[in-house]
Write a protein that holds these residues in place. Structure first.
Motif, PDB file in Angstrom:
ATOM      1  N   SER A 190      46.687  54.481  35.583  1.00  0.00           N
ATOM      2  CA  SER A 190      46.968  53.413  36.285  1.00  0.00           C
ATOM      3  C   SER A 190      45.104  52.716  35.199  1.00  0.00           C
ATOM      4  O   SER A 190      44.828  51.559  35.444  1.00  0.00           O
ATOM      5  CB  SER A 190      47.405  52.713  37.295  1.00  0.00           C
ATOM      6  OG  SER A 190      48.379  53.219  37.851  1.00  0.00           O
ATOM      7  N   ALA A 228      46.080  41.214  34.222  1.00  0.00           N
ATOM      8  CA  ALA A 228      44.460  41.698  35.183  1.00  0.00           C
ATOM      9  C   ALA A 228      43.056  41.441  34.331  1.00  0.00           C
ATOM     10  O   ALA A 228      42.070  40.756  34.798  1.00  0.00           O
ATOM     11  CB  ALA A 228      44.889  42.160  36.117  1.00  0.00           C
ATOM     12  N   VAL A 229      43.373  42.793  33.398  1.00  0.00           N
ATOM     13  CA  VAL A 229      41.758  42.783  32.602  1.00  0.00           C
ATOM     14  C   VAL A 229      41.952  42.316  32.262  1.00  0.00           C
ATOM     15  O   VAL A 229      40.481  41.242  32.018  1.00  0.00           O
ATOM     16  CB  VAL A 229      42.160  44.348  32.436  1.00  0.00           C
ATOM     17  CG1 VAL A 229      41.273  44.488  31.330  1.00  0.00           C
ATOM     18  CG2 VAL A 229      41.641  45.581  33.402  1.00  0.00           C
ATOM     19  N   ALA A 283      33.157  44.128  35.719  1.00  0.00           N
ATOM     20  CA  ALA A 283      34.465  44.285  35.339  1.00  0.00           C
ATOM     21  C   ALA A 283      35.680  45.155  36.205  1.00  0.00           C
ATOM     22  O   ALA A 283      36.391  45.221  36.976  1.00  0.00           O
ATOM     23  CB  ALA A 283      34.679  44.575  34.043  1.00  0.00           C
ATOM     24  N   ARG A 305      41.500  45.665  42.505  1.00  0.00           N
ATOM     25  CA  ARG A 305      42.589  45.648  41.719  1.00  0.00           C
ATOM     26  C   ARG A 305      44.356  46.429  41.949  1.00  0.00           C
ATOM     27  O   ARG A 305      44.462  46.384  42.189  1.00  0.00           O
ATOM     28  CB  ARG A 305      42.750  44.423  40.665  1.00  0.00           C
ATOM     29  CG  ARG A 305      42.252  43.507  39.772  1.00  0.00           C
ATOM     30  CD  ARG A 305      43.116  42.270  39.304  1.00  0.00           C
ATOM     31  NE  ARG A 305      41.978  41.012  39.170  1.00  0.00           N
ATOM     32  CZ  ARG A 305      42.530  40.555  38.674  1.00  0.00           C
ATOM     33  NH1 ARG A 305      43.789  39.811  38.078  1.00  0.00           N
ATOM     34  NH2 ARG A 305      41.695  39.073  38.827  1.00  0.00           N
ATOM     35  N   ILE A 306      42.896  48.089  41.977  1.00  0.00           N
ATOM     36  CA  ILE A 306      43.945  49.410  41.460  1.00  0.00           C
ATOM     37  C   ILE A 306      44.187  49.361  42.882  1.00  0.00           C
ATOM     38  O   ILE A 306      45.529  49.532  42.842  1.00  0.00           O
ATOM     39  CB  ILE A 306      42.767  50.112  40.599  1.00  0.00           C
ATOM     40  CG1 ILE A 306      42.751  50.039  39.368  1.00  0.00           C
ATOM     41  CG2 ILE A 306      43.636  51.679  41.135  1.00  0.00           C
ATOM     42  CD1 ILE A 306      43.801  50.789  38.731  1.00  0.00           C
ATOM     43  N   THR A 308      48.434  44.777  35.407  1.00  0.00           N
ATOM     44  CA  THR A 308      46.750  45.562  34.897  1.00  0.00           C
ATOM     45  C   THR A 308      45.875  45.062  33.733  1.00  0.00           C
ATOM     46  O   THR A 308      45.235  44.474  34.161  1.00  0.00           O
ATOM     47  CB  THR A 308      46.770  46.864  35.520  1.00  0.00           C
ATOM     48  OG1 THR A 308      47.104  47.609  36.828  1.00  0.00           O
ATOM     49  CG2 THR A 308      44.608  47.300  35.638  1.00  0.00           C
ATOM     50  N   CYS A 309      46.568  44.865  32.412  1.00  0.00           N
ATOM     51  CA  CYS A 309      46.366  44.785  30.582  1.00  0.00           C
ATOM     52  C   CYS A 309      46.074  43.330  31.600  1.00  0.00           C
ATOM     53  O   CYS A 309      44.973  42.485  31.007  1.00  0.00           O
ATOM     54  CB  CYS A 309      47.313  45.109  29.729  1.00  0.00           C
ATOM     55  SG  CYS A 309      47.170  46.574  29.793  1.00  0.00           S
ATOM     56  N   ASP A 312      41.757  39.375  32.423  1.00  0.00           N
ATOM     57  CA  ASP A 312      41.572  37.693  32.828  1.00  0.00           C
ATOM     58  C   ASP A 312      39.935  38.293  33.472  1.00  0.00           C
ATOM     59  O   ASP A 312      39.073  37.525  32.957  1.00  0.00           O
ATOM     60  CB  ASP A 312      42.113  37.643  34.378  1.00  0.00           C
ATOM     61  CG  ASP A 312      43.615  37.219  34.178  1.00  0.00           C
ATOM     62  OD1 ASP A 312      44.222  36.772  32.892  1.00  0.00           O
ATOM     63  OD2 ASP A 312      44.320  37.423  35.116  1.00  0.00           O
ATOM     64  N   ILE A 313      39.635  39.406  33.685  1.00  0.00           N
ATOM     65  CA  ILE A 313      38.431  40.369  34.234  1.00  0.00           C
ATOM     66  C   ILE A 313      37.803  39.714  32.625  1.00  0.00           C
ATOM     67  O   ILE A 313      36.190  39.582  32.850  1.00  0.00           O
ATOM     68  CB  ILE A 313      38.566  41.457  34.176  1.00  0.00           C
ATOM     69  CG1 ILE A 313      39.034  41.610  35.563  1.00  0.00           C
ATOM     70  CG2 ILE A 313      37.121  42.044  34.317  1.00  0.00           C
ATOM     71  CD1 ILE A 313      40.049  43.225  36.504  1.00  0.00           C
ATOM     72  N   THR A 351      35.525  44.633  39.911  1.00  0.00           N
ATOM     73  CA  THR A 351      37.245  43.766  39.489  1.00  0.00           C
ATOM     74  C   THR A 351      38.231  44.770  39.852  1.00  0.00           C
ATOM     75  O   THR A 351      39.311  44.423  40.215  1.00  0.00           O
ATOM     76  CB  THR A 351      36.950  42.659  38.711  1.00  0.00           C
ATOM     77  OG1 THR A 351      35.913  41.877  38.822  1.00  0.00           O
ATOM     78  CG2 THR A 351      38.134  42.242  39.546  1.00  0.00           C
ATOM     79  N   LEU A 352      37.893  45.465  37.986  1.00  0.00           N
ATOM     80  CA  LEU A 352      39.672  46.171  38.438  1.00  0.00           C
ATOM     81  C   LEU A 352      39.462  47.261  39.182  1.00  0.00           C
ATOM     82  O   LEU A 352      40.638  47.242  39.725  1.00  0.00           O
ATOM     83  CB  LEU A 352      38.939  47.275  36.729  1.00  0.00           C
ATOM     84  CG  LEU A 352      39.774  48.301  36.368  1.00  0.00           C
ATOM     85  CD1 LEU A 352      39.215  48.795  35.208  1.00  0.00           C
ATOM     86  CD2 LEU A 352      39.787  49.361  37.111  1.00  0.00           C
ATOM     87  N   PRO A 359      52.027  48.619  36.530  1.00  0.00           N
ATOM     88  CA  PRO A 359      51.121  48.456  37.119  1.00  0.00           C
ATOM     89  C   PRO A 359      50.662  48.499  34.923  1.00  0.00           C
ATOM     90  O   PRO A 359      49.248  47.741  35.124  1.00  0.00           O
ATOM     91  CB  PRO A 359      49.644  48.958  37.257  1.00  0.00           C
ATOM     92  CG  PRO A 359      51.424  50.790  37.364  1.00  0.00           C
ATOM     93  CD  PRO A 359      52.462  50.336  37.385  1.00  0.00           C
ATOM     94  N   ALA A 417      41.285  49.155  28.860  1.00  0.00           N
ATOM     95  CA  ALA A 417      41.232  47.007  28.610  1.00  0.00           C
ATOM     96  C   ALA A 417      40.199  47.138  28.928  1.00  0.00           C
ATOM     97  O   ALA A 417      39.858  45.752  28.010  1.00  0.00           O
ATOM     98  CB  ALA A 417      42.494  46.159  29.723  1.00  0.00           C
ATOM     99  N   VAL A 418      38.972  46.793  30.188  1.00  0.00           N
ATOM    100  CA  VAL A 418      37.879  46.650  29.744  1.00  0.00           C
ATOM    101  C   VAL A 418      37.239  46.641  28.914  1.00  0.00           C
ATOM    102  O   VAL A 418      36.282  45.964  28.728  1.00  0.00           O
ATOM    103  CB  VAL A 418      37.634  47.367  31.295  1.00  0.00           C
ATOM    104  CG1 VAL A 418      35.889  46.691  31.656  1.00  0.00           C
ATOM    105  CG2 VAL A 418      38.335  46.477  32.722  1.00  0.00           C
ATOM    106  N   ARG A 470      44.138  53.516  31.580  1.00  0.00           N
ATOM    107  CA  ARG A 470      44.927  52.182  31.092  1.00  0.00           C
ATOM    108  C   ARG A 470      44.211  51.652  31.227  1.00  0.00           C
ATOM    109  O   ARG A 470      43.589  49.830  30.699  1.00  0.00           O
ATOM    110  CB  ARG A 470      46.572  51.290  31.647  1.00  0.00           C
ATOM    111  CG  ARG A 470      47.480  52.912  31.094  1.00  0.00           C
ATOM    112  CD  ARG A 470      48.497  52.422  31.502  1.00  0.00           C
ATOM    113  NE  ARG A 470      49.596  53.298  31.374  1.00  0.00           N
ATOM    114  CZ  ARG A 470      50.161  54.128  30.197  1.00  0.00           C
ATOM    115  NH1 ARG A 470      50.217  52.589  29.506  1.00  0.00           N
ATOM    116  NH2 ARG A 470      51.305  54.764  30.539  1.00  0.00           N
ATOM    117  N   ALA A 471      43.382  50.510  32.217  1.00  0.00           N
ATOM    118  CA  ALA A 471      43.400  49.543  32.464  1.00  0.00           C
ATOM    119  C   ALA A 471      41.351  49.674  32.092  1.00  0.00           C
ATOM    120  O   ALA A 471      40.838  48.990  31.617  1.00  0.00           O
ATOM    121  CB  ALA A 471      43.080  48.918  34.520  1.00  0.00           C
TER     122      ALA A 471
END
Lengths: 179, 179
Positions: B24, A157-158, B114, B121-122, A154-155, A160-161, B117-118, A150, B31-32, B27-28
């Motif tokens: 996970s 995907a994020v 965001a 996805r998670i 996930t990165c 995109d977000i 959405t995250l 992930p 990015a957000v 990390r996501a």
DNA sequence: TATTGTTATACTCTATAACTATA
DNA sequence: TATAGTTATAGAGTATAACAATA
């Protein structure tokens, strides 16, 4: 302890709940692994060192998600504590195999017991049936996330977000000034 | 990514699953919140700054579980980014109230989207019913842990565990030598 | 040339303590 | 005296790069 989000309602806030539970676990884990070099990380290393066949430093480091330079320091401490040992690899003279000493194996057994007790106490706030359900769900999700790699997934995907939400970028590129 | 324990079977390993899922998420989340000073922490601060009535720096810091000195640096950056503002407290000239700017409120709304959405996805690795169940269980456990003030609680409990397992102490008291 | 492990260096994050201004 | 906030300093943890030995 950690702020709950007021905006969208706490019932949607996975991050908050995850953070609280994880931090509780980390704190308790730190107490259990007190005396082990590197704390919980040293415990993970000890677990890997008890596996068969013995793994190389780099292999263990990547499995544990730590840098190979950190692995050198951690191994120095663990070896000095008499818990593991570096063994030359007959197949490749560049690499070293990490194996637990008898003392390390005994220690790991005790640590495993302590972690089992710890889990029970952490989960004590839930009824027995819910404890089982939560562990099962978490394990299944973790397996799915682990398999999906992930990190990159996930990165992107994020990204995109982020693009979709189109926030004006406010980067802090400069390091904090020394005071 | 992280070593699974071989000794006692992965199905018992709450820590592993918790760690994988949490990492996970982190990390996501990183990015957000890229572009927000302090990352996820800045997001939490922004959330607090949008609450009513406005809270003081210390109040927010303790709710977020961070040091008040860290709060100073974080606020400096957040204020410089135009997301929040320090306002004098008419009731106490020692304290400052933290309020979000209009720009900060807009940014928070986008961040909340965001994060929603995250989360989706998670949790995508689980069927819909399980997603709901997991969130509910996590939230209930987190609430229980939060209410129990598990910090001191768990620490003393764990001291008992440590005593019970009676591991010989191997402390690393000396700092790592500079090389 | 690529890889394993080590070492040295620098950077980031955090914790501690001292200082001010208020209460 | 105690508290809110700020600043300075030191420490722990981590990442980066260079190096030697080996493939």
């Amino acid at each position: 302890m950690v702020a709950s989000r007021t905006g969208s309602g706490v019932e949607e806030d996975l991050g908050w709940a995850l953070g609280v539970v994880f931090r509780s676990y980390v704190r308790a884990s730190a107490a259990v692994t007190d005396g082990i070099p590197g704390g919980h990380r040293g415990y993970q290393l000890l677990t890997a060192a008890c596996g068969t066949p013995p793994a190389t430093q780099t292999a263990i480091a990547s499995r544990l998600g730590i840098d190979r330079t950190v692995m050198t320091y951690l191994l120095d401490d663990m070896e000095h504590a008499g818990l593991v040992r570096r063994r030359p690899d007959p197949a490749d003279r560049r690499t070293r195999l990490v194996v637990a000493t008898p003392s390390g194996r005994r220690r790991l057994a005790r640590l495993d017991d302590a972690f089992h007790t710890l889990e029970t106490r952490i989960l004590a706030g839930l009824p027995a049936a819910d404890r089982t359900a939560l562990k099962s769900l978490l394990r299944r999700l973790a397996t799915a996330l682990d398999a999906a790699d992930p990190v990159a997934d996930t990165c992107t995907a994020v990204a995109d977000i982020a693009a979709a939400t189109a926030a004006p970028v406010t980067r802090r590129t400069s390091p904090r000034p020394t005071r």
